[in-house]
Each structure stands twice: as C-alpha cells, then as structure tokens.
Write a protein that holds these residues in place. Sequence first.
Motif, PDB file in Angstrom:
ATOM      1  N   SER A 178      48.342   3.857  34.165  1.00  0.00           N
ATOM      2  CA  SER A 178      49.380   3.142  33.408  1.00  0.00           C
ATOM      3  C   SER A 178      50.497   4.099  33.016  1.00  0.00           C
ATOM      4  N   ASN A 179      50.124   5.370  32.702  1.00  0.00           N
ATOM      5  CA  ASN A 179      51.173   6.371  32.433  1.00  0.00           C
ATOM      6  C   ASN A 179      52.012   6.586  33.691  1.00  0.00           C
ATOM      7  N   GLY A 180      51.310   6.684  34.827  1.00  0.00           N
ATOM      8  CA  GLY A 180      51.996   6.898  36.110  1.00  0.00           C
ATOM      9  C   GLY A 180      53.004   5.791  36.391  1.00  0.00           C
ATOM     10  N   LYS A 195      54.205   3.647  33.852  1.00  0.00           N
ATOM     11  CA  LYS A 195      55.152   3.567  32.719  1.00  0.00           C
ATOM     12  C   LYS A 195      56.260   4.610  32.821  1.00  0.00           C
ATOM     13  N   TYR A 196      55.891   5.817  33.160  1.00  0.00           N
ATOM     14  CA  TYR A 196      56.881   6.905  33.150  1.00  0.00           C
ATOM     15  C   TYR A 196      57.392   7.183  34.567  1.00  0.00           C
ATOM     16  N   ASN A 197      57.355   6.173  35.412  1.00  0.00           N
ATOM     17  CA  ASN A 197      57.842   6.315  36.786  1.00  0.00           C
ATOM     18  C   ASN A 197      59.244   5.711  36.861  1.00  0.00           C
ATOM     19  N   ALA A 225      48.988  11.076  41.213  1.00  0.00           N
ATOM     20  CA  ALA A 225      50.337  11.669  41.293  1.00  0.00           C
ATOM     21  C   ALA A 225      51.386  10.558  41.236  1.00  0.00           C
ATOM     22  N   ASP A 226      52.395  10.766  40.388  1.00  0.00           N
ATOM     23  CA  ASP A 226      53.472   9.771  40.337  1.00  0.00           C
ATOM     24  C   ASP A 226      54.781  10.412  40.751  1.00  0.00           C
ATOM     25  N   THR A 227      55.787   9.576  40.884  1.00  0.00           N
ATOM     26  CA  THR A 227      57.108  10.084  41.303  1.00  0.00           C
ATOM     27  C   THR A 227      58.100   9.878  40.160  1.00  0.00           C
ATOM     28  N   GLY A 228      57.558  10.060  38.939  1.00  0.00           N
ATOM     29  CA  GLY A 228      58.383   9.733  37.765  1.00  0.00           C
ATOM     30  C   GLY A 228      59.235  10.870  37.242  1.00  0.00           C
ATOM     31  N   VAL A 229      59.532  10.776  35.924  1.00  0.00           N
ATOM     32  CA  VAL A 229      60.500  11.709  35.318  1.00  0.00           C
ATOM     33  C   VAL A 229      59.930  13.113  35.176  1.00  0.00           C
ATOM     34  N   GLY A 230      58.604  13.185  35.166  1.00  0.00           N
ATOM     35  CA  GLY A 230      57.997  14.510  34.999  1.00  0.00           C
ATOM     36  C   GLY A 230      57.988  14.930  33.539  1.00  0.00           C
ATOM     37  N   ILE A 231      57.359  16.057  33.263  1.00  0.00           N
ATOM     38  CA  ILE A 231      57.247  16.536  31.879  1.00  0.00           C
ATOM     39  C   ILE A 231      57.805  17.950  31.828  1.00  0.00           C
ATOM     40  N   PRO A 232      58.720  18.220  30.895  1.00  0.00           N
ATOM     41  CA  PRO A 232      59.266  19.585  30.811  1.00  0.00           C
ATOM     42  C   PRO A 232      58.185  20.572  30.341  1.00  0.00           C
ATOM     43  N   ARG A 265      51.902  20.388  24.775  1.00  0.00           N
ATOM     44  CA  ARG A 265      51.468  19.425  23.743  1.00  0.00           C
ATOM     45  C   ARG A 265      50.959  18.134  24.360  1.00  0.00           C
ATOM     46  N   LEU A 266      50.843  18.133  25.669  1.00  0.00           N
ATOM     47  CA  LEU A 266      50.558  16.907  26.403  1.00  0.00           C
ATOM     48  C   LEU A 266      49.333  16.161  25.881  1.00  0.00           C
ATOM     49  N   PHE A 267      48.280  16.940  25.573  1.00  0.00           N
ATOM     50  CA  PHE A 267      47.026  16.276  25.207  1.00  0.00           C
ATOM     51  C   PHE A 267      46.841  16.170  23.683  1.00  0.00           C
ATOM     52  N   PHE A 282      48.913  11.554  19.205  1.00  0.00           N
ATOM     53  CA  PHE A 282      50.128  11.021  18.570  1.00  0.00           C
ATOM     54  C   PHE A 282      51.407  11.718  18.981  1.00  0.00           C
ATOM     55  N   ASP A 283      51.305  12.677  19.857  1.00  0.00           N
ATOM     56  CA  ASP A 283      52.532  13.363  20.307  1.00  0.00           C
ATOM     57  C   ASP A 283      53.029  12.660  21.567  1.00  0.00           C
ATOM     58  N   ARG A 284      54.172  12.000  21.467  1.00  0.00           N
ATOM     59  CA  ARG A 284      54.665  11.271  22.642  1.00  0.00           C
ATOM     60  C   ARG A 284      55.744  12.060  23.377  1.00  0.00           C
ATOM     61  N   LEU A 285      55.906  13.248  22.990  1.00  0.00           N
ATOM     62  CA  LEU A 285      56.845  14.180  23.654  1.00  0.00           C
ATOM     63  C   LEU A 285      58.252  13.579  23.729  1.00  0.00           C
ATOM     64  N   GLY A 286      58.623  12.898  22.676  1.00  0.00           N
ATOM     65  CA  GLY A 286      59.994  12.339  22.615  1.00  0.00           C
ATOM     66  C   GLY A 286      60.101  10.941  23.180  1.00  0.00           C
ATOM     67  N   GLU A 327      56.668   1.675  25.693  1.00  0.00           N
ATOM     68  CA  GLU A 327      55.738   1.520  24.573  1.00  0.00           C
ATOM     69  C   GLU A 327      54.540   2.440  24.723  1.00  0.00           C
ATOM     70  N   GLY A 328      54.033   2.893  23.607  1.00  0.00           N
ATOM     71  CA  GLY A 328      52.842   3.737  23.686  1.00  0.00           C
ATOM     72  C   GLY A 328      52.423   4.195  22.310  1.00  0.00           C
ATOM     73  N   THR A 329      51.250   4.819  22.261  1.00  0.00           N
ATOM     74  CA  THR A 329      50.736   5.275  20.961  1.00  0.00           C
ATOM     75  C   THR A 329      50.661   6.801  20.896  1.00  0.00           C
ATOM     76  N   LEU A 385      48.188   8.347  22.165  1.00  0.00           N
ATOM     77  CA  LEU A 385      46.768   8.663  22.041  1.00  0.00           C
ATOM     78  C   LEU A 385      46.039   8.679  23.395  1.00  0.00           C
ATOM     79  N   GLY A 386      46.695   8.042  24.378  1.00  0.00           N
ATOM     80  CA  GLY A 386      46.015   7.870  25.681  1.00  0.00           C
ATOM     81  C   GLY A 386      45.503   9.159  26.284  1.00  0.00           C
ATOM     82  N   LEU A 387      46.356  10.160  26.385  1.00  0.00           N
ATOM     83  CA  LEU A 387      45.941  11.411  27.044  1.00  0.00           C
ATOM     84  C   LEU A 387      44.902  12.165  26.220  1.00  0.00           C
ATOM     85  N   ALA A 388      45.112  12.154  24.863  1.00  0.00           N
ATOM     86  CA  ALA A 388      44.146  12.848  24.007  1.00  0.00           C
ATOM     87  C   ALA A 388      42.760  12.229  24.206  1.00  0.00           C
ATOM     88  N   LEU A 389      42.732  10.901  24.256  1.00  0.00           N
ATOM     89  CA  LEU A 389      41.462  10.207  24.421  1.00  0.00           C
ATOM     90  C   LEU A 389      40.876  10.489  25.813  1.00  0.00           C
TER      91      LEU A 389
HETATM   92  P1  ADP Z   1      51.591   7.181  25.417  1.00  0.00           P
HETATM   93  O1  ADP Z   1      51.758   6.990  26.840  1.00  0.00           O
HETATM   94  O2  ADP Z   1      50.878   6.087  24.761  1.00  0.00           O
HETATM   95  O3  ADP Z   1      52.787   7.621  24.733  1.00  0.00           O
HETATM   96  P2  ADP Z   1      49.864   9.313  26.192  1.00  0.00           P
HETATM   97  O4  ADP Z   1      48.919  10.154  25.407  1.00  0.00           O
HETATM   98  O5  ADP Z   1      49.301   8.572  27.303  1.00  0.00           O
HETATM   99  O6  ADP Z   1      50.596   8.397  25.183  1.00  0.00           O
HETATM  100  O7  ADP Z   1      50.983  10.249  26.717  1.00  0.00           O
HETATM  101  C1  ADP Z   1      51.603  11.166  25.835  1.00  0.00           C
HETATM  102  C2  ADP Z   1      52.968  11.448  26.297  1.00  0.00           C
HETATM  103  O8  ADP Z   1      52.971  12.195  27.470  1.00  0.00           O
HETATM  104  C3  ADP Z   1      53.751  10.263  26.657  1.00  0.00           C
HETATM  105  O9  ADP Z   1      54.399   9.697  25.505  1.00  0.00           O
HETATM  106  C4  ADP Z   1      54.761  10.787  27.644  1.00  0.00           C
HETATM  107  O10 ADP Z   1      55.878  11.314  26.974  1.00  0.00           O
HETATM  108  C5  ADP Z   1      54.016  11.848  28.342  1.00  0.00           C
HETATM  109  N1  ADP Z   1      53.475  11.396  29.602  1.00  0.00           N
HETATM  110  C6  ADP Z   1      52.199  10.966  29.811  1.00  0.00           C
HETATM  111  N2  ADP Z   1      51.996  10.681  31.130  1.00  0.00           N
HETATM  112  C7  ADP Z   1      53.178  10.952  31.760  1.00  0.00           C
HETATM  113  C8  ADP Z   1      53.616  10.853  33.120  1.00  0.00           C
HETATM  114  N3  ADP Z   1      52.807  10.424  34.088  1.00  0.00           N
HETATM  115  N4  ADP Z   1      54.899  11.187  33.400  1.00  0.00           N
HETATM  116  C9  ADP Z   1      55.716  11.620  32.410  1.00  0.00           C
HETATM  117  N5  ADP Z   1      55.352  11.754  31.143  1.00  0.00           N
HETATM  118  C10 ADP Z   1      54.102  11.394  30.801  1.00  0.00           C
END
Ligand code: ADP
Length: 918
Positions: free
Chosen positions: A659-661, A663-665, A688-695, A701-703, A706-710, A717-719, A721-725
């Motif tokens: 769903s992240n793949g 959502k952030y694609n 693997a996704d072809t999305g915006v990527g993460i700096p 702080r990815l995992f 509550f940190d949504r990295l902006g 939409e998101g919480t 918490l997904g990656l931490a969980l």
């Molecule tokens: P949520 O998606 O609910 O915000 P997650 O814990 O799943 O929470 O992800 C944390 C943050 O990591 C996201 O808010 C997003 O900024 C970044 N992120 C997660 N997966 C991806 C991804 N596939 N591509 C880009 N950024 C991502």
Amino acid sequence: MSPKGAGRITLAWANRSIRTKGMLVMAIPLAALLTLGSLYFLWQRRADEANDLVAHTLEVHNQIDDVRLIYLEAALGMRGYVAASPEFLVPYREAVDALPSALARLDALIQVDSVRDRLNEAESAGDRLLGVLERMRLSYQPGMPSTDSQRSLLLDSREALALVREKLDATRAEEDRLLAERRASADRAEWLASLTIAISAPFGLLMGLVAVLLFTRGLVRRVRWNEENARKLSEGLPLLASTPARDEIGQMATALEGAAELLAERQATLAESEARYRALIRNFPNGAVALFDHELRFTLMEGKALATIGLSKETFEGKTLREALGDVAPDTVRTAEPLFRAALRGESITSERPFGDRTFLVQYVPVESESGDVIAGMMVALDITDRKRAEEEVRHTQSFLDSIVENIPNMVFVKSVEDLRFVRFNKAGEELLGFARAELIGRNDYDFFPKDEADFFTAKDREVLEGKRLVDIPEEPVDTKSKGTRFLHTKKIPILDEEGKPAYLLGISEDITERKLADEQLRHARDEAERANLAKDEFLSRMSHELRTPLKAVLGFGQILEMDDLTEEQHDSVRQILSGGRHLLGLIDEVLDITRIATGRLPLSPEAVLVAEALNEAADLIQPLAAGRGIRVRVEDANGLHVLADRQRLKQVLLNLLSNGVKYNREGGEVAITWERSPPDKLRIRIADTGVGIPGEGMKRLFAPFDRLGAETGSVEGTGLGLALSKGLVEAMGGAIEAESEPGSGTVFTVELRLAESPLQRYERQRELGQGAEGGKVGARTVLCIEDNLSNLKLIERIFEGRPQVRLLSAMQASLGLELARQHRPDLILLDLHLPDIPGEDVLRRLREDPATRGVPVVMISADATQGQIKRLLAAGADGYVTKPLDVKRFLETVDTVWQRGASGDAKVSSGSEPTTT
Ligand code: ADP
C-alpha cells in the motif's frame, strides 16, 4: 754395455741395503773359495774312484785267471786221466768242485752287463768243455788203448778249452775296455775341474775387488753428499740433487729432501700466518693492539682506530711511548706510563681513557714466555665512544620512559616474582594508596591491606605468573590509607625473561570508583526509564483496548444509520463519521499491535507459509487501490517456496509495504514483488516501487513510529505507524526488514525470512522414512477442515488420501466452515486457530453453542504450542489440539483417539475428560 744399462746396474746396486751390500761383498770371495774347495774335493773323489775301479778290474783279472786255471786244471786232469793214470781224476774233480764258487765270485765282482754277457758266453763254453771232459771220463778205461772216438773227444776238449780261454779273454778284454773308458772319463773330469778352478779363481777375486770398490766408493761419496745436504738444510739453502736410491743412504737423502720440503712449507705457512695475524691486528675493529718492550718502546702497533684518531702505526713502531705521544698527547703519556710499567711487572689493568674526542677501553696485560717471565707488554684499546653514546641514549630513554610511567594517571606497580614484593611504584600509586614509595618498595600486599584483600591480590598474582598471561580484574575493592575503599580495574601482566619465564609482574590499576558510581546512577536511571516505558506501553495498550469497544459501537451504529433513509447531507455526515471511525480503528489496532510487540505480548503463530499464496493474496487486495491510480502490480512466481511466518501477520506486512508502494508512487507507475534466495536458508522478498523515493535524511527515521517524514503535509493519508509495525512484526517472526531508496526514482523494501519446508514435502519425507501413519480401522467418516493455509489444507487432504473411507470437506473461512458444519454434521472438525474472518476460538465457541454441532468432535490446529493456550482451548470444548508443523503420525493418532472415544461412548467432550493433545 750401454751407459743406460750401467746406470741401471748402479741404481740397482745402490738400491740394495747396506747389509745386503756387505753380505754380497763377503759372499763373492767366499763363493770363489767354496767353488775351489768343491772342485778339489770332486777331483779327489774322481781319483779315488778311478783307483778303486783299477783295483776292482785287477781283482776281476785275477778271478778270470783263477777260473781259466780251474778250467785248465780240469782239462789237464782229464787228459792226464785219459793218458796216464786215474790219479789224475783227483785234480779234475777238485777243479770241477772249485769251479762253481770261483764263477760265483767272479760273477759277484762283475758290475757291468756287457762283461757279464761275455762271462756268460765263457761259462757256456766252460759247460761244453766240462761236458766233453765228463764224456771223456766215462769213455776212458785206465790202461785201455784209446779209440777214435776217444781221440775225437780229446780233440773236442782241446777245442772247447780253447773256446773257454777265448771267451774268458774276451771277458777280460771287455773289462779292460771299461777300465780304459773309466780312466778316460776320470781324466776328463780332472781336466774340467782344473779348468773351472783356473777360470773361477781369478773371476771370484775380481768380483770381490769390484764389490769392495762399489761398496767403499759408492757409500762414501753418497754419505758425503748427504752430509753436505744436511749442512745446506741447516743453513736453509737449497739442497744438491741426488740420485734416488732406496738404501739407507738413499733414504737418508730422501728424508733430507722431505725435511727440506717440510721446512719450506712450514716457512711459507709461518709467513702466511704472520701476514694474517698482522692483517688481523691491522683490521682490529674499533681499536688498536700494541706490543711494547721493557723500555716502553713499541714493537708493534696496529688497528683501525689509529686512523680515526689521526695517527698511524709509524707514529709508534720503534719509538717509546714518550717519543710517540710526548708532543701530541702529553697527558696520555703521563697517565699511561705507570700502566705500561704495571703490565711489564705482570699486572693486568683495564681502564677507560679519553683520546681526542673518542673514548677507549684500554687493557694493559703482560706478555709472558713459557717459563713465565714477562717478555713484553701488550695494550689492547677498544673504541667505546659509540657504545657510550648508545648507553647514554638508553639512559635517556630510560628516564623518559620512567617519567612516562611516573606520570601515568593510573597506578603502575611491579612486583618481584619470588616473593611478590613491590619493586616499583609510580606517583599515581603513591597517591592512591596513600603511602610513600619508600614505604612501599620491598614490602608486599600483606603489609598494607587486610588479610582477605591481600589473599585475593596474591591469588591473582599467582594466576598471572602460572598462566603466563594477562589477567583482567574488572573490579576489585582496595582499602586505601586516606581515601577509604576505592574500586580498581586492574590488569596484571607477567613480564617474561629471555627464556620465557616470568621475571616480574606488572600491574596497572585504574581507579574506577567515580565511574562505577556514575554507572550505577545511570543503570538506575535506565531501569527507571524502562519501567516508565513499560508503563506507557501498558497504558497505550489498555487505552487502545478501551477505545476499541466504544469505537466499534460508533462504527456499528454508523453503518445502521447509513442504511436509513437519509438526506444527501445526512448521508455525507454519516460517511464522514464512518471514514473517521475506520481510520481511528486502524490507528488503534496498529498502536495496540506496536505496544504488544514492545511488551512481547503479541501472539504469533509461526508456520510454513506458501510464499506465492501470501504474495498473491496481498497483491489481490491492493489491486483496486493500485488500479485507481493506474499503477501496475507485478508478482514474481515464488515456485512453491515456504517461509516460516505467521500467515496473517506476514500478509499484514506485505499489504502495508504494497500500500505504501502504491500510495507514494506516481500515477501510472509500477510496484514489483520479486524474491531471491539468500543462502543458506533465507528468502528475501523485495517490493520495489517507482515512486518519489525517500531522501537520505528520511531513511534514518523511516521505521520510527508516527514519523511520516513530512507526508503529513501532503494529501496522502496515513498514520506513520505502518513501517514501525511492519519492522516489529518481521523481527518478531525472526526476520529482518530494510529499505533502499533513490529519491525521484523509487524505493525498495526487502523482507528477509527463514525458508521452511513445505508441510506436504515434510509429510512425504516422513512417509519415506516410514514414519507416516497409514490406514485406520474406522468406517466411513466425514471430516471438515476449517483452515485458511492452503499448504496445510493440501497436507491434510494428502494425509487422508491414505484413508479412502474418509470424506474431507474444507473451508478456508470460518463463516463457510460454520455453515458446512451445520449442514453436514461431520464426524470431526479440524479447526485452525487463526482464520481471516473470525478467530478460531470464537468459531469453537459457536460450534459448541449450536445444538446442531455441539456433539461434533473438534481438534484445534495451531502453531501456538504454549501450554496456557492449549489448556484454555481444551477447557473451551476442544477434543484435541495438534501443533503445526503437523507431525502426521501424531496427528492421526489424535484423530483416531478422538474417534475411539466417541465409539466407546465417552466421546462427549466435557471439562472432566482429559482430551488428547499433541
Ligand atoms: P504512513 O504511510 O501511514 O504514513 P508508514 O510507517 O507506512 O506510515 O510510512 C512512514 C513514512 O515513510 C511515510 O509517511 C512516507 O513518508 C514514507 N514512506 C513509506 N513508504 C514509502 C515509499 N514506498 N515511498 C516513499 N516514501 C515512503
């Protein structure tokens, strides 16, 4: 004779030993004398023999004459008898009687066959004569006139007598001839003897003379020659060449030549050794060697050091000490003179002396003759300037190291190995223990510390020395004089000597009292923080739980409200309530899970999960969301591989990452699920996704929860918490999760889990090993299996293939399972504890509540083997409990036991019965 031949003879003569020569000189005249004597003797014997033979011949002559006479007397007697009177028969008879003995005597005298032949002829003639005479005697009657026959007999007798005479004469003539022969041979021998004497006497004399000449002349000349050579040898002159000979004089000459060669060799060796010894002294490194006489005059001075002090051997050799150095170094002369004299008096002295800018270690020693007299003095000087400098440097380094040791802020001490007494202490040590160094050195631990402490220190010291290795004492309390009890971290190290035996014990102690206190405070603070954290998790968990119940009510009533006849505006409000409520419920569930993971209370049921199934299910679920954004979801076929995981939780993680793949694609992008083996026993699933990527900053702080990295500012939409969980879940399942990202081009999440054997494979393997259980002695049965894990379902199908009387029904969802149970009333229900729609525990409760299914035996299937769980479910009405991965044999045993109980009437599961568990 050729001169060469003469030379050979001379040499052969010379080669004879003097004794042989002497004997030869004596032997030659002696031989001549002997020859003469023998010849004389021979001649004498010959003469005697000739005389004997003559005498013998005369005797033979006499005897022949005797025999002739006897024959004559016989013939005359007979004639007388015939002519005159019978008295003449007497001489006849006497002659006939005497004849045999006379003939025998003659025969004995005859030695030669030719004479004997003649004699035999004479005897034959004599026999004839005697025959005639005898016939005459018989025919004549004395006094009767003679008849013709008598006359004829007479004539015969005359004739026979003449023959006898003739034959005897022939015998005598033969004997005479022999005599003449013998005389001739005696004369020849005599003549030859005389000739030999005539020749050998002067030759012997001549040879004697020659031998004497050779003996005297040869010997004398060669002895003189040797005498001359001996003189030359004594003077060291080259020797005269002499003819080689093997006699004593020749040997003496050879010995002289050998001696001369040896002397030459010795002289060469001596010269060489002198040259060597000179060279040796000349090259005497870093020094010089000198010999001096009783006038302190140098007879020798050599050595490399001469050049280094700007002098040469010429400065010294042939000069006295004063002459050599009086001008250059008068001080040296003054101090050295007494030492030179002392050496000449027989003393050995060693002293260190400066010369210019160099320092020498000088030894003055007497040089003694074999009889012990001091014949000279010797000085050996060694340039020790460099050594002195090195020593100075060592001293310097030593004091540098000393000052380092001294200033090390830790206590440094050294103990002797024998009695563990302190031999060294530094300043920090003094300060720590509160004793001055002088008080410490030479004492041991017992002098400063209580006995038990000292015992401990000593025991550790022994351990270090015996083990020959460092011993680290992380913490030891030490009672100090002024600072009370201090805690030290001590390292004790054995200092080994060249043979590897401990020589000292080095100790370095750090005072860790302050740090220890700080650590304790820190630990205390950390414990506090952990307790607070736990309390927080507990609180969150409770809160979430408490929030869930009212929220579910809100959602339930919201859904009922939604079905009512509402205005568009009211509908919109209800949708808002439901959407907000669902979001909140998701959030609460995730918080609950996270806190459960943190407190280790998350129930997991790990089993072999078919990867392809999990991936496909997750992909199917995400499909609508992806399709809405024109994103393609691609899944690589996982080839029947299994991983060890909790099925539901693995799907939750995959769904979250997918769903992240999505959502952030970007619109129209792609999410690819691939996998690879990671030897030896891991599987890596990559999303693997072809999305915006993460700096880069965000990656750290990815995992974090509550940190949504902006992203919170964006529209997604998101919480947070997904990656931490996901991370918590994967790790709780014994796996790992990681991410790589290329800002602008996409992100790759990798989940690594342990590979597991597929239940079916495992079953086949067990079957092959003969562990599978085949056949059962029951009649036709229906079994309902409520299990959402396809692999397990297949396994159970496979197991019952061996029992054709069993009809297997299956349901992958609880609701369907409950429906089938009511419809078919099976003989057994196999119930998985983790089902996607209703938890297995609820399904069991519902089965037991429903009168239609109450009596159907239920065997629970779960990966959770905790005793508490098993007991709870058995109490809740389960008839058996089997754990995954399924052990086929035990599984069938459980099934059979449950059926047997049913047959024997006590199948009714009640709290009182003890159900079978595996
Ligand atoms: P949520 O998606 O609910 O915000 P997650 O814990 O799943 O929470 O992800 C944390 C943050 O990591 C996201 O808010 C997003 O900024 C970044 N992120 C997660 N997966 C991806 C991804 N596939 N591509 C880009 N950024 C991502």
